[in-house]
Design a protein around this motif. Structure first.
Motif, mmCIF file in Angstrom:
data_model
loop_
_atom_site.group_PDB
_atom_site.id
_atom_site.type_symbol
_atom_site.label_atom_id
_atom_site.label_comp_id
_atom_site.label_asym_id
_atom_site.label_seq_id
_atom_site.Cartn_x
_atom_site.Cartn_y
_atom_site.Cartn_z
ATOM 1 N N SER A 1 41.293 -81.031 -7.652
ATOM 2 C CA SER A 1 41.565 -82.438 -7.390
ATOM 3 C C SER A 1 40.923 -82.862 -6.074
ATOM 4 N N ARG A 2 41.006 -84.159 -5.800
ATOM 5 C CA ARG A 2 40.506 -84.718 -4.539
ATOM 6 C C ARG A 2 41.612 -84.820 -3.499
ATOM 7 N N TRP B 1 48.356 -85.345 2.672
ATOM 8 C CA TRP B 1 47.781 -86.579 2.117
ATOM 9 C C TRP B 1 48.125 -87.779 2.992
ATOM 10 N N ARG C 1 32.152 -76.761 -5.317
ATOM 11 C CA ARG C 1 32.221 -78.066 -4.653
ATOM 12 C C ARG C 1 32.297 -77.909 -3.141
ATOM 13 N N THR D 1 39.388 -80.345 0.500
ATOM 14 C CA THR D 1 39.460 -81.191 -0.688
ATOM 15 C C THR D 1 40.031 -80.352 -1.822
ATOM 16 N N GLY D 2 41.309 -80.546 -2.107
ATOM 17 C CA GLY D 2 41.988 -79.696 -3.063
ATOM 18 C C GLY D 2 42.543 -78.453 -2.397
ATOM 19 N N ARG E 1 36.036 -75.177 -7.712
ATOM 20 C CA ARG E 1 36.468 -75.580 -6.380
ATOM 21 C C ARG E 1 35.574 -74.974 -5.301
ATOM 22 N N LYS F 1 30.277 -87.444 5.626
ATOM 23 C CA LYS F 1 31.689 -87.136 5.792
ATOM 24 C C LYS F 1 32.177 -87.667 7.142
ATOM 25 N N PRO G 1 43.569 -84.371 -0.338
ATOM 26 C CA PRO G 1 43.272 -83.803 0.987
ATOM 27 C C PRO G 1 44.397 -82.868 1.430
ATOM 28 N N THR H 1 29.440 -79.550 -0.591
ATOM 29 C CA THR H 1 29.796 -80.639 0.327
ATOM 30 C C THR H 1 30.034 -80.154 1.747
#
Length: 293
Positions: A190-191, A246, A128, A147-148, A125, A138, A193, A132
């Motif tokens: 995970s993706r 989310w 990533r 993200t996560g 995590r 973005k 938000p 990014t």
């Protein structure tokens, strides 16, 4: 030292002096690493209460080191890399080992796998996030979301079974604790938000400064007096609030897509229609082919 160094003394000055303001955030990050490593030692010795305190203290230091760096203009690439290393140790390795020494060891290899997956998920995590961070593709609203689940929040929430045990709410079965650990690990990589709140700039009116101070002191007093109640309630509310983040992300994504999409064919653009100037002669139509380039 070579004879060339005597002739050129400036060549020996390879490093410039580092301002103290650049060192302060790094010292705070190092203190957080010490707290994370100490929590591992305390969990090995079976002093789980102090071990959890050390993790919470590391999370508090992680929350202020970046803000202090921005406040005193002490940001540096070295500090950013050190902060990522500290997050991996404090919020990936340390909580996983704490859960293993506390209960997951009862499952033997399965418990170790759950603890190891959580630690690796924390590292992935963070990797990533660093990769990014400067993504030019973005959308603007995405800076309000992680993200996560972030690593500090993952470390605090994954210890929820320990909070429940300290409150005499029952000790979870080891298999349930392992499944919960894997769930938090999945949410970290995970993706999904998750609202961050970093870009929200809150200004306190002058008449509310003292009440805000009193509220912060009151919360700290509650955390010191009833730590397990506050940590348990905070972890549960955080997990229950994930769908709200989310939903907010999806709503802003739809609004951004609608604003960026071109107007449908056949719909006249808004605003007055262009008119030809009556003083300019009409240009005759030219049927010659365009010049080749």
């Amino acid at each position: 030292m070579t004879p060339y160094d005597f002739k050129n003394p400036e060549r020996r000055r390879r490093f410039r002096p580092i301002p103290v303001r650049m060192l302060v955030p790094n010292v705070i990050t190092l203190l957080a690493i010490c707290a994370g490593l100490t929590s591992i030692r305390l969990s090995i010795e079976g002093r789980m209460t102090l071990a959890v305190y050390a993790i919470v203290f590391a999370a508090a230091l992680d929350g202020i080191d970046g803000r202090i760096a921005r406040l005193i203009k002490g940001q540096s690439k070295f500090g950013a890399e050190l902060d990522s290393l500290a997050d991996f140790v404090n919020f990936g390795v340390a909580p996983g080992l704490m859960l293993y020494f506390w209960q997951l060891h009862e499952l033997r290899n399965a418990g170790w796998i759950a603890a190891m997956v959580f630690a690796i998920s924390g590292g992935l995590r963070l990797a990533r996030f660093n990769a990014t961070m400067d993504d030019p593709n973005k959308p603007p609203f995405a800076s309000n979301f992680f993200t996560g689940i972030p690593a500090p929040a993952g470390a605090i929430t994954v210890l929820l079974p320990i909070y429940a045990a300290f409150l005499d709410l029952g000790r979870w079965p080891a298999a349930v604790t392992a499944g919960y650990t894997l769930l938090i690990a999945f949410l970290m990589v995970s993706r999904l938000p998750v609202f961050s709140g970093k870009t929200v700039r809150m200004r306190v009116p002058p008449e509310l400064v003292l009440p805000v101070f009193v509220g912060v002191i009151f919360f700290i007093a509650l955390l010191i007096s009833y730590p397990w109640h506050i940590l348990l309630a905070g972890s549960a509310l955080y997990l229950l609030g994930l769908p709200l983040g989310w939903s907010s992300y999806q709503k802003q994504a739809r609004a951004y897509a609608a604003a960026a999409s071109p107007a449908p064919v056949g719909v006249a653009p808004s605003g007055p229609a262009p008119t030809l100037s009556p003083n300019l002669p009409e240009t005759p139509h030219d049927d010659r082919p365009e010049r080749l380039h």
